[in-house]
Design a protein around this motif. Structure first.
Motif, mmCIF file in Angstrom:
data_model
loop_
_atom_site.group_PDB
_atom_site.id
_atom_site.type_symbol
_atom_site.label_atom_id
_atom_site.label_comp_id
_atom_site.label_asym_id
_atom_site.label_seq_id
_atom_site.Cartn_x
_atom_site.Cartn_y
_atom_site.Cartn_z
ATOM 1 N N ALA A 278 -1.187 4.648 2.127
ATOM 2 C CA ALA A 278 -1.802 4.436 0.549
ATOM 3 C C ALA A 278 -0.727 4.240 -0.341
ATOM 4 O O ALA A 278 -0.673 3.570 -1.118
ATOM 5 C CB ALA A 278 -2.864 5.676 0.353
ATOM 6 N N ASP A 279 0.451 5.030 -0.198
ATOM 7 C CA ASP A 279 1.568 5.071 -1.203
ATOM 8 C C ASP A 279 2.222 3.573 -0.899
ATOM 9 O O ASP A 279 2.545 3.022 -1.932
ATOM 10 C CB ASP A 279 2.607 6.141 -1.128
ATOM 11 N N ASN A 280 2.553 3.547 0.252
ATOM 12 C CA ASN A 280 3.535 2.227 0.376
ATOM 13 C C ASN A 280 2.683 0.870 0.060
ATOM 14 O O ASN A 280 3.520 0.046 -0.514
ATOM 15 C CB ASN A 280 3.838 2.212 1.907
ATOM 16 N N ILE A 281 1.658 0.887 0.465
ATOM 17 C CA ILE A 281 0.737 -0.486 0.335
ATOM 18 C C ILE A 281 0.359 -0.549 -1.199
ATOM 19 O O ILE A 281 0.609 -1.890 -1.624
ATOM 20 C CB ILE A 281 -0.553 -0.535 1.137
ATOM 21 N N GLY A 282 0.110 0.451 -1.938
ATOM 22 C CA GLY A 282 -0.315 0.500 -3.310
ATOM 23 C C GLY A 282 0.707 -0.199 -3.986
ATOM 24 O O GLY A 282 0.923 -0.778 -4.858
ATOM 25 N N LEU A 283 1.838 0.375 -3.701
ATOM 26 C CA LEU A 283 3.266 -0.068 -4.353
ATOM 27 C C LEU A 283 3.641 -1.165 -4.279
ATOM 28 O O LEU A 283 4.036 -2.105 -4.904
ATOM 29 C CB LEU A 283 4.419 1.111 -4.204
ATOM 30 N N PHE A 284 3.460 -1.584 -2.747
ATOM 31 C CA PHE A 284 4.270 -3.185 -2.245
ATOM 32 C C PHE A 284 3.377 -4.006 -3.201
ATOM 33 O O PHE A 284 3.931 -5.382 -3.459
ATOM 34 C CB PHE A 284 4.082 -3.075 -0.890
ATOM 35 N N PHE A 285 2.040 -3.918 -3.191
ATOM 36 C CA PHE A 285 1.119 -4.903 -3.350
ATOM 37 C C PHE A 285 0.906 -4.868 -4.886
ATOM 38 O O PHE A 285 0.006 -5.897 -5.596
ATOM 39 C CB PHE A 285 -0.253 -5.169 -2.545
ATOM 40 N N GLY A 286 1.245 -3.738 -5.604
ATOM 41 C CA GLY A 286 0.927 -3.795 -7.060
ATOM 42 C C GLY A 286 2.009 -4.130 -7.835
ATOM 43 O O GLY A 286 1.950 -4.823 -8.991
ATOM 44 N N GLU A 287 3.299 -3.756 -7.475
ATOM 45 C CA GLU A 287 4.657 -4.148 -8.451
ATOM 46 C C GLU A 287 4.683 -5.444 -8.599
ATOM 47 O O GLU A 287 5.308 -5.823 -9.779
ATOM 48 C CB GLU A 287 5.896 -3.488 -7.515
ATOM 49 N N ASP A 288 4.486 -6.281 -7.638
ATOM 50 C CA ASP A 288 4.663 -7.647 -7.861
ATOM 51 C C ASP A 288 3.887 -8.377 -9.110
ATOM 52 O O ASP A 288 4.149 -9.397 -9.471
ATOM 53 C CB ASP A 288 4.367 -8.720 -6.801
ATOM 54 N N ILE A 289 2.945 -7.653 -9.499
ATOM 55 C CA ILE A 289 2.126 -8.148 -10.814
ATOM 56 C C ILE A 289 2.899 -7.843 -12.160
ATOM 57 O O ILE A 289 2.697 -8.647 -13.197
ATOM 58 C CB ILE A 289 0.746 -7.050 -10.887
ATOM 59 N N PHE A 290 3.801 -6.916 -11.982
ATOM 60 C CA PHE A 290 4.387 -6.516 -13.201
ATOM 61 C C PHE A 290 5.723 -7.663 -13.180
ATOM 62 O O PHE A 290 6.409 -7.770 -12.287
ATOM 63 C CB PHE A 290 5.362 -5.231 -13.274
ATOM 64 N N ILE A 291 5.792 -8.356 -14.452
ATOM 65 C CA ILE A 291 6.767 -9.578 -14.537
ATOM 66 C C ILE A 291 8.266 -9.055 -14.397
ATOM 67 O O ILE A 291 9.030 -9.757 -13.886
ATOM 68 C CB ILE A 291 6.238 -10.307 -15.920
ATOM 69 N N ALA A 292 8.523 -7.935 -15.053
ATOM 70 C CA ALA A 292 9.888 -7.502 -14.940
ATOM 71 C C ALA A 292 10.286 -6.630 -13.964
ATOM 72 O O ALA A 292 10.423 -5.187 -14.072
ATOM 73 C CB ALA A 292 10.358 -6.947 -16.484
#
Length: 241
Positions: free
Chosen positions: A164-178
């Protein structure tokens, strides 16, 4: 060629299973001394080479001293666990009647992905969140419903907490532009003649993040169903006896 003796020290140290930090330091000292040694070298030259090598160690430590700050975080987490943080997390979640393993992990997954999408990638992680809080809470939710857990199911819950931690981070961080991953994707595409703006990459990461949320929600629902099937039947059989 004498400077290559440092490689031999590394190989020998790992073969002997010596402390890696001591092996690396010994290899660096060997390389520094070997670089200064010549048939005409006297003790003063070798001594000066040793001091120069140690000074390089000191400068590297001083320039990168912020890296050692992570050890203070680990010490704080260790002290909290020693004081009963995991037990308190289990007790807290055991008092919530609606809590299940899947629901606990789903809430954390949602928080992790949402925070990563806002650039808060440090708000979570295995050592600071999953091990001391999320995994014990998920185990507590299972123990409250099914009693003591077999090792297989306990490790299954822990692995899903880490996922849950890995997948949440991996697919969430690319939404942030910087974020570094966005810049990496942009640079690779530009090297291949494809010019895109970081904002475009960020926008197109949203459907992937939504898909990851839906798919992982299904996986957590299946986890609840698996635990119910595996653990509730033995409990009912024991109650019948």
């Amino acid at each position: 060629m004498l400077v290559l003796l440092g490689i031999g020290v590394v190989v020998l140290g790992f073969v002997l299973r010596a402390n890696p930090l001591l092996v690396v330091m010994a290899a660096a000292l060997t390389t520094g001394l070997a670089a200064a040694w010549t048939p005409e070298a006297d003790f003063q030259i070798i001594y000066q080479a040793a001091l120069t090598t140690l000074a390089a160690f000191g400068k590297a430590f001083n320039d990168n001293r912020y890296v050692s700050m992570v050890w203070f975080v680990l010490l704080a987490i260790g002290l909290l666990e020693r004081a009963g943080l995991q037990e308190r997390a289990r007790m807290l979640i055991a008092n919530v009647q609606a809590a299940t393993v899947g629901r606990v992990l789903w809430v954390y997954f949602l928080i992790r992905q949402s925070a990563s999408a806002l650039g808060l990638t440090s708000l979570g992680g295995h050592p600071q969140m999953v091990r001391p809080l999320v995994a014990p809470m998920a185990e507590g939710a299972a123990e409250a419903k099914f009693g003591p857990l077999p090792d297989r199911e306990r490790y299954l819950i822990r692995s899903h907490a880490a996922a849950a931690d890995n997948i949440g981070l991996f697919f969430g961080e690319d939404i942030f532009i910087a974020i570094a991953s966005i810049l990496l994707i942009k640079s690779i595409l530009e090297q291949n003649g494809i010019i895109v703006e970081p904002l475009q990459l960020s926008i197109w990461a949203i459907p992937t993040a939504i898909a990851a949320l839906l798919i992982h929600s299904l996986r957590l629902w299946l986890l609840d169903a698996h635990l119910k099937r595996k653990l509730q039947a033995p409990k009912k059989a024991e109650a019948a006896r």
